[in-house]
Write a protein that holds these residues in place. Structure first.
Motif, PDB file in Angstrom:
ATOM      1  N   ALA A  27     -20.822 -13.240 -18.001  1.00 39.27           N
ATOM      2  CA  ALA A  27     -21.089 -14.549 -18.467  1.00 39.27           C
ATOM      3  C   ALA A  27     -19.543 -15.379 -18.220  1.00 39.27           C
ATOM      4  O   ALA A  27     -19.729 -16.540 -18.089  1.00 39.27           O
ATOM      5  N   GLU A  28     -18.539 -14.664 -18.938  1.00 38.39           N
ATOM      6  CA  GLU A  28     -17.276 -15.308 -18.940  1.00 38.39           C
ATOM      7  C   GLU A  28     -16.795 -15.665 -17.508  1.00 38.39           C
ATOM      8  O   GLU A  28     -16.224 -16.815 -17.316  1.00 38.39           O
ATOM      9  N   ALA A  29     -17.098 -14.695 -16.453  1.00 37.00           N
ATOM     10  CA  ALA A  29     -16.490 -15.022 -15.134  1.00 37.00           C
ATOM     11  C   ALA A  29     -17.284 -16.082 -14.616  1.00 37.00           C
ATOM     12  O   ALA A  29     -16.683 -16.815 -13.911  1.00 37.00           O
ATOM     13  N   ALA A  30     -18.611 -16.107 -14.796  1.00 37.17           N
ATOM     14  CA  ALA A  30     -19.209 -17.468 -14.280  1.00 37.17           C
ATOM     15  C   ALA A  30     -19.030 -18.734 -14.870  1.00 37.17           C
ATOM     16  O   ALA A  30     -18.640 -19.675 -14.168  1.00 37.17           O
ATOM     17  N   ARG A  31     -18.587 -18.627 -16.190  1.00 37.11           N
ATOM     18  CA  ARG A  31     -18.322 -19.782 -16.840  1.00 37.11           C
ATOM     19  C   ARG A  31     -16.824 -20.205 -16.653  1.00 37.11           C
ATOM     20  O   ARG A  31     -16.307 -21.501 -16.172  1.00 37.11           O
ATOM     21  N   ALA A  32     -15.792 -19.227 -16.363  1.00 36.95           N
ATOM     22  CA  ALA A  32     -14.597 -19.546 -15.690  1.00 36.95           C
ATOM     23  C   ALA A  32     -14.692 -20.176 -14.395  1.00 36.95           C
ATOM     24  O   ALA A  32     -13.888 -21.027 -13.976  1.00 36.95           O
ATOM     25  N   GLY A  33     -15.590 -19.774 -13.505  1.00 35.16           N
ATOM     26  CA  GLY A  33     -15.665 -20.407 -11.992  1.00 35.16           C
ATOM     27  C   GLY A  33     -16.217 -21.825 -12.429  1.00 35.16           C
ATOM     28  O   GLY A  33     -15.763 -22.712 -11.616  1.00 35.16           O
ATOM     29  N   GLU A  34     -17.158 -22.360 -13.139  1.00 37.57           N
ATOM     30  CA  GLU A  34     -17.509 -23.408 -13.575  1.00 37.57           C
ATOM     31  C   GLU A  34     -16.347 -24.360 -14.220  1.00 37.57           C
ATOM     32  O   GLU A  34     -16.219 -25.654 -13.462  1.00 37.57           O
ATOM     33  N   LEU A  35     -15.482 -23.871 -14.956  1.00 36.84           N
ATOM     34  CA  LEU A  35     -14.494 -24.672 -15.605  1.00 36.84           C
ATOM     35  C   LEU A  35     -13.351 -24.982 -14.180  1.00 36.84           C
ATOM     36  O   LEU A  35     -12.923 -25.963 -14.356  1.00 36.84           O
ATOM     37  N   ALA A  36     -13.192 -24.031 -13.521  1.00 35.14           N
ATOM     38  CA  ALA A  36     -12.189 -24.169 -12.332  1.00 35.14           C
ATOM     39  C   ALA A  36     -12.546 -25.243 -11.489  1.00 35.14           C
ATOM     40  O   ALA A  36     -12.012 -26.075 -11.085  1.00 35.14           O
ATOM     41  N   ALA A  37     -14.019 -25.155 -11.053  1.00 35.90           N
ATOM     42  CA  ALA A  37     -14.668 -26.226 -10.250  1.00 35.90           C
ATOM     43  C   ALA A  37     -14.617 -27.753 -10.942  1.00 35.90           C
ATOM     44  O   ALA A  37     -14.390 -28.675 -10.030  1.00 35.90           O
ATOM     45  N   ASP A  38     -14.474 -27.642 -11.966  1.00 34.57           N
ATOM     46  CA  ASP A  38     -14.661 -28.919 -12.826  1.00 34.57           C
ATOM     47  C   ASP A  38     -13.141 -29.541 -13.008  1.00 34.57           C
ATOM     48  O   ASP A  38     -13.029 -30.578 -13.536  1.00 34.57           O
ATOM     49  N   GLY A  39     -12.198 -28.502 -12.684  1.00 32.97           N
ATOM     50  CA  GLY A  39     -10.677 -28.971 -12.666  1.00 32.97           C
ATOM     51  C   GLY A  39      -9.980 -28.498 -14.023  1.00 32.97           C
ATOM     52  O   GLY A  39      -8.770 -29.063 -14.323  1.00 32.97           O
ATOM     53  N   HIS A  40     -10.682 -27.895 -15.045  1.00 33.31           N
ATOM     54  CA  HIS A  40      -9.944 -27.682 -16.209  1.00 33.31           C
ATOM     55  C   HIS A  40      -9.253 -26.376 -15.947  1.00 33.31           C
ATOM     56  O   HIS A  40      -8.174 -26.367 -16.973  1.00 33.31           O
ATOM     57  N   LEU A  41      -9.888 -25.340 -15.472  1.00 30.37           N
ATOM     58  CA  LEU A  41      -9.028 -24.082 -15.126  1.00 30.37           C
ATOM     59  C   LEU A  41      -8.063 -23.943 -13.644  1.00 30.37           C
ATOM     60  O   LEU A  41      -8.885 -24.066 -12.831  1.00 30.37           O
ATOM     61  N   VAL A  42      -6.925 -24.218 -13.983  1.00 31.35           N
ATOM     62  CA  VAL A  42      -6.060 -24.372 -12.636  1.00 31.35           C
ATOM     63  C   VAL A  42      -5.638 -23.420 -11.880  1.00 31.35           C
ATOM     64  O   VAL A  42      -5.666 -22.750 -10.989  1.00 31.35           O
TER      65      VAL A  42
END
Length: 100
Positions: A27-42
């Protein structure tokens, strides 16, 4: 948005079922992908031989970073975080206005 250098260390509580750990990590890996797509995780790095992560994150402010970004990570309850707010350096070769 502001940029932050974030060091995350995850400590799984003793006695946690390994299947639960696997579920939360997926679930962490999936959420990190979402946050990257949203521009939060660079960017996200792991120092060689260590279990902590170092990332470049973006949010409106530190409170929003903790609440709306990092706080949504499934592993967040098991994490400790060191957050450093960043500002542009005049000699940064990556600055958008470096040639101006």
């Amino acid at each position: 948005m502001h940029e932050f250098l974030v060091e995350l260390t995850t400590t799984v509580p003793d006695g946690t079922d390994p299947a639960e750990v696997d579920r939360v990590r997926a679930a962490e890996a999936a959420r990190a992908g979402e946050l990257a797509a949203d521009g939060h995780l660079v960017r996200l790095w792991r120092p060689v031989g260590e279990l902590r992560s170092i990332g470049l994150w973006r949010a409106d402010d530190e409170a929003a970073l903790r609440r709306d970004v990092l706080g949504t990570l499934p592993l967040w309850p098991w994490m400790t975080a060191t957050i450093t707010a960043l500002q542009s350096h005049p000699s940064d070769p990556g600055r958008a206005d470096a040639s101006a």
